[in-house]
Write a protein that holds these residues in place. Structure first.
Motif, PDB file in Angstrom:
ATOM      1  N   ALA A  29       3.812  31.628  26.432  1.00  0.00           N
ATOM      2  CA  ALA A  29       4.205  30.350  25.706  1.00  0.00           C
ATOM      3  C   ALA A  29       5.421  30.384  25.541  1.00  0.00           C
ATOM      4  CB  ALA A  29       3.720  31.270  23.810  1.00  0.00           C
ATOM      5  N   ILE A  30       6.597  31.507  25.305  1.00  0.00           N
ATOM      6  CA  ILE A  30       7.676  31.412  25.415  1.00  0.00           C
ATOM      7  C   ILE A  30       8.234  31.446  26.667  1.00  0.00           C
ATOM      8  CG2 ILE A  30       9.773  32.998  25.406  1.00  0.00           C
ATOM      9  CD1 ILE A  30       8.495  35.483  24.411  1.00  0.00           C
ATOM     10  N   PRO A 239       3.193  30.699  11.657  1.00  0.00           N
ATOM     11  CA  PRO A 239       4.244  30.019  13.032  1.00  0.00           C
ATOM     12  C   PRO A 239       4.352  30.319  13.969  1.00  0.00           C
ATOM     13  CG  PRO A 239       4.220  32.246  11.983  1.00  0.00           C
ATOM     14  CD  PRO A 239       2.990  32.262  11.814  1.00  0.00           C
ATOM     15  N   THR A 240       4.059  28.597  14.452  1.00  0.00           N
ATOM     16  CA  THR A 240       4.596  29.404  16.582  1.00  0.00           C
ATOM     17  C   THR A 240       5.519  28.471  17.107  1.00  0.00           C
ATOM     18  OG1 THR A 240       3.876  26.836  16.593  1.00  0.00           O
ATOM     19  CG2 THR A 240       2.505  28.180  16.070  1.00  0.00           C
ATOM     20  N   TYR A 241       6.029  28.546  18.426  1.00  0.00           N
ATOM     21  CA  TYR A 241       7.441  28.009  18.766  1.00  0.00           C
ATOM     22  C   TYR A 241       7.540  26.725  18.343  1.00  0.00           C
ATOM     23  CZ  TYR A 241       7.416  32.517  21.474  1.00  0.00           C
ATOM     24  OH  TYR A 241       7.250  33.810  21.273  1.00  0.00           O
ATOM     25  N   TYR A 242       6.298  25.944  18.065  1.00  0.00           N
ATOM     26  CA  TYR A 242       6.136  24.118  18.268  1.00  0.00           C
ATOM     27  C   TYR A 242       6.287  23.804  16.773  1.00  0.00           C
ATOM     28  CZ  TYR A 242       5.778  24.513  23.057  1.00  0.00           C
ATOM     29  OH  TYR A 242       6.139  24.663  24.467  1.00  0.00           O
ATOM     30  N   GLY A 243       6.133  24.625  15.733  1.00  0.00           N
ATOM     31  CA  GLY A 243       6.203  24.595  14.204  1.00  0.00           C
ATOM     32  C   GLY A 243       5.321  25.009  13.686  1.00  0.00           C
ATOM     33  N   SER A 296       5.198  19.554  13.045  1.00  0.00           N
ATOM     34  CA  SER A 296       6.394  20.142  14.150  1.00  0.00           C
ATOM     35  C   SER A 296       7.305  18.992  13.323  1.00  0.00           C
ATOM     36  CB  SER A 296       5.992  19.302  15.409  1.00  0.00           C
ATOM     37  OG  SER A 296       5.287  18.141  15.888  1.00  0.00           O
ATOM     38  N   ASP A 297       8.648  19.424  14.389  1.00  0.00           N
ATOM     39  CA  ASP A 297       9.526  18.371  13.556  1.00  0.00           C
ATOM     40  C   ASP A 297       9.776  18.579  12.916  1.00  0.00           C
ATOM     41  OD1 ASP A 297      11.702  16.882  14.401  1.00  0.00           O
ATOM     42  OD2 ASP A 297      10.929  15.596  14.033  1.00  0.00           O
TER      43      ASP A 297
END
Length: 311
Positions: A29-30, A239-243, A296-297
């Motif tokens: 994922a990273i 929480p995720t890397y994209y939102g 996201s965003d």
């Protein structure tokens, strides 16, 4: 503790294999988030190779085996007299995603409920070891029902809560959460004999002399794991890397709830309304319908983000 001091060790851990998969997926994922496609592919391949190894060598028919000893014999298998079923690989392998699509996860968790769970939590193994085994070591040195030999080792219980949530069984996940919750156990204080505001390392298991008695408070990472289980998997706010992902798996009697969550400098005001089974969702963000379950965003939004979730 599945080996001796001789050279040429061959002991293997199915539990650690599951942890390897979790780590590989995190690295995948990273790498994907950082745009490193070659690394992403490599980590995905390693994870898949380990999954196939677990499925081939780690499955015992109704649950995941715990390990293989230094002689190549399975531990945590129906072939054993004691220590047939262990808690750790059932939680960790399912958290790694093994068995969710083909039904193995449900079989393993059903076995946990049938053989490991009782009124005071989920014990670490069953049946407990009755004698010391040199090739197994310390785990077989404790009295039955205590410490690693069949107690409710609280640190590992949240892994099963997470596993239950991952296959959509919110009621069972929350039942396990309550069984070891210190404040919930205050009504059993004469038996529990531990502070009502902190987790114990262990609660005496069903094969112990005094089942339900807690020992070694503070000496555990249980609180942080339970926080993850209840917030990220049962409430489903992760929480995720994209939102921020919102994917609840709620118990049947939970109707409406309100949650506030700070994430990336913004305050999420989340309202969850029960309209169906509790684990399929549609979502509105600041009054607008949204596809998927990851907001996201976030950086471009206002300081307060209002989310309505229908499950």
């Amino acid at each position: 503790q599945t080996t001796t001091n001789k050279e040429g060790k061959v002991a293997e851990s199915v539990f650690i294999a599951g942890l390897f998969m979790i780590a590989a997926k995190e690295m995948e994922a990273i790498a994907g988030y950082c745009g490193k496609q070659d690394d992403q592919k490599r980590f995905a391949e390693k994870s898949d190779q380990m999954r196939m190894a677990i499925e081939k060598y780690g499955w015992d028919g109704k649950w995941f085996r715990r390990a293989y000893d230094d002689f190549g014999n399975p531990i945590g298998s129906i072939l054993n007299n004691d220590g047939q079923l262990f808690i750790e690989p059932q939680g960790i392998c399912i958290m790694a995603g093994v068995g969710i699509e083909d039904g193995k996860a449900q079989l393993a968790l059903d076995s946990v409920k049938e053989r490991l769970s009782f009124e005071h939590g989920i014990v670490l193994l069953n049946p407990a070891y009755k004698n010391y085994h040199l090739h197994i070591g310390e785990i077989s040195s404790y009295p039955p029902g205590y410490k690693e030999n069949g107690s409710v080792f609280c640190h590992t219980n949240p892994w099963i809560m997470i596993g239950e949530a991952l296959i959509g069984r919110g009621d069972q996940a929350f039942d396990y959460y309550l069984k070891i919750n210190p404040s919930k156990r205050e009504s059993l204080s004469e038996l529990h004999r531990c502070e009502p505001y902190v987790y114990a390392q262990m609660i005496a298991g069903k094969e112990a002399v005094k089942p339900g008695e807690a020992k070694n408070s503070w000496l555990t990472g249980t609180a942080s794991w339970n926080y993850v289980a209840i917030t990220q998997y049962i409430l489903g706010i992760k929480p995720t890397y994209y939102g921020l992902q919102i994917s609840p798996v709620l118990p049947k009697n939970w109707k409406n709830l309100s949650i506030k969550r700070e994430f990336r400098g913004k305050l999420f005001d989340i309202s969850i309304e029960r309209t169906g089974l509790g684990n399929t969702i549609r979502m509105e963000v600041d009054g607008k319908p949204m596809e998927g379950n990851i907001i996201s965003d976030v950086e471009s939004m206002g300081p307060i983000i209002r989310v309505k979730v229908y499950v």
